[in-house]
Design a protein around this motif. Sequence first.
Motif, PDB file in Angstrom:
ATOM      1  N   SER A 221       0.819  -1.222   0.000  1.00 32.43           N
ATOM      2  CA  SER A 221       0.000   0.000   0.000  1.00 32.43           C
ATOM      3  C   SER A 221       0.851   1.270   0.000  1.00 32.43           C
ATOM      4  CB  SER A 221      -0.932   0.003   1.206  1.00 32.43           C
ATOM      5  OG  SER A 221      -0.175  -0.012   2.386  1.00 32.43           O
ATOM      6  N   HIS A 222       2.153   1.140   0.324  1.00 33.56           N
ATOM      7  CA  HIS A 222       2.989   2.349   0.308  1.00 33.56           C
ATOM      8  C   HIS A 222       3.176   2.897  -1.102  1.00 33.56           C
ATOM      9  CE1 HIS A 222       5.673  -1.143  -0.148  1.00 33.56           C
ATOM     10  NE2 HIS A 222       6.321  -0.367  -1.004  1.00 33.56           N
ATOM     11  N   SER A 225       0.552   5.534  -1.538  1.00 32.03           N
ATOM     12  CA  SER A 225       0.311   6.283  -0.295  1.00 32.03           C
ATOM     13  C   SER A 225      -0.147   7.714  -0.576  1.00 32.03           C
ATOM     14  CB  SER A 225       1.582   6.283   0.547  1.00 32.03           C
ATOM     15  OG  SER A 225       2.626   6.889  -0.185  1.00 32.03           O
ATOM     16  N   ASP A 229      -3.389   8.748   1.532  1.00 28.89           N
ATOM     17  CA  ASP A 229      -3.254   9.721   2.613  1.00 28.89           C
ATOM     18  C   ASP A 229      -4.326  10.792   2.587  1.00 28.89           C
ATOM     19  OD1 ASP A 229      -1.161   8.339   3.509  1.00 28.89           O
ATOM     20  OD2 ASP A 229       0.390   9.705   2.793  1.00 28.89           O
TER      21      ASP A 229
END
Lengths: 377, 234
Positions: A221-222, A225, A229
């Motif tokens: 999932s990074h 991001s 976010d």
Amino acid sequence: MLPVLKRSIKSCREISSLLGAKFPSVSRFTTTEAEPPPNEELEAPPINAQPIVLEKTSPTEEELKNEEPWMQEEIIAYYRSKNILAKMMGRDPETFSQEDVQKAIRYLLPSSLFDKKARPFLKHPSEIYPKRIESSFDANNRPIEASFYSGSPCYDALVHKIYIEENKLDKRKARSESVPSQPLKWIEKDKLQNKIEEELTDEQYQDIINKLKPLAAHPDSHLISDFLDQYCKPVLDYRAKAKKYAISKCGYAHAMGHRKTAVAEVWLKKGTGEVTINNKPLQKYFGYITHRQQALYPLVLTKLLGQFDVKARVHGGGESGRAGAIRLGISRALLAFPGDHGELLEAENLLVRDPRRVERKKPGQKKARKKFAWVKR
Amino acid sequence: MAFLRALLKSSPALRLCRFCTNTVAKVDISFEENSNTASDIYDKFNINEIVTVRKLFEARMHLGHKHGVSNQLMKDYIWGLREKIQIFDLDITSEHLKRALLVAGLIAEKKGVILFVNSRSQFDRLIRDTATDCGEYYLSPTWRPGTFTNSQVMLKTCRLPDLVVLLNWHTNVQAIRESIMCNIPTVCLTDSDSDPRLVTYAVPGNDDTPSSVKFFCEAFRDVIRNAKSNVDSE
């Protein structure tokens, strides 16, 4: 006449056709419609009379400039039928206001329909037809957004954006590897609405959150991001929470605690183990032993009983609620002191406010669940 | 009675049709005149290469439903039975599909609006991707009743699409009915259990298998792209 009027009559053209049908003599006026009535100069108004506001008898150029051809026709027809109405009522069209129009229609076409919207009316077309939003169309008269026809285009565009982000991730990876997901706080409904500039239903909001959740739980999932976010942020763990609480110059740590409807304010200080609640010792304040145990449980757990002085001020709620509120207050205040109490308290779930409340009473029942006594015959 | 008729003529529901005439593109193709040169017409947007009987067969477009649930109106498009399953005649299917593709291409050439409608969540992503790839519009996965007939309230506009493309008949009956009321032609993939009467350009074929639906969508996507690139190059 009545059954005819049951359908709502929106357009001025319908009114004129109606009038034409009911009063054949109107054709006399329609023949003169090509030539607008001459602008005769008004005589000076009589003294002590209200100042006369001149009404428009024909559309101005500005009105017609930015309109589509069918709308131009409607506007012209509106003024034409308004003039006809004025002549039928024996009034000067230049002093015939919108209120007079409604009065005339009420007189000429009396309706007994209950709903006022269903009664005949004559209004300027700009009040009847929705204004075209210029920003949603391009130069070729085509809608800009691909989801325009769905009714809630911004919501649909967001769903499509989520799908695109989802395609960047490997689907198989999510199934094979399971990563313990970090607790996340999702964006609230009001903020999401402001963000996409469209009103959402509860179902639509829940739908978006449900679609975002598996993305956040994905091991990669990074990679997305930047997108995620915008819609979520991690929940603070106890180490971050501990920053809120600090020891004052006098050596006191201050924290608030809540349970049910009770609110407790707790001051902790290193000392000999004195506990005072609302200026009373613990044993006098709580009659039951369970409540005393409940209130001091964080100190018992961390084996610090007898090392801290506790001062508390409680109000609201009942006895058990107050004991729970003090418990939360003490465990929060303990975070301010050095040591690894945080992990112990976190593990026992003592740093979380209990969200449960009293269940509401239901009509037809004695309490929330209890029923009235009832005997058959 | 004459008075009633006059009122009905100018009633809002019927007058809706008038607003729909501000559509950009109207195409007229007549096949009987050009029957000798039918294949030449389909060279226009590369349709002959996009749709072949072999490709249709590989996409499993020929599989219908079990013969028990069939609609009698579809019997002309059916070639035969095999293991109690109806098989479509792919020669007819390809002709129908080519004709529908030509209509879509001609409308796209004139910068008309093409709307892809789907009401099954299974093909939600497929239809969104198809529409956005070729710069057109989608409506998925729920059709709110009154989207066309009450467009002044629902969409705040009178501008409606010039062509509606539907992925199946069963769940889109309301959409087909509304587009008829508003004079909008429809293209629909009709399986052997559906009713082709209300559809303007019915394409007999399998509407349940993902591969066949994907083929159907991709054909439209390619043709619309070709049509738009033709306009740009000119």
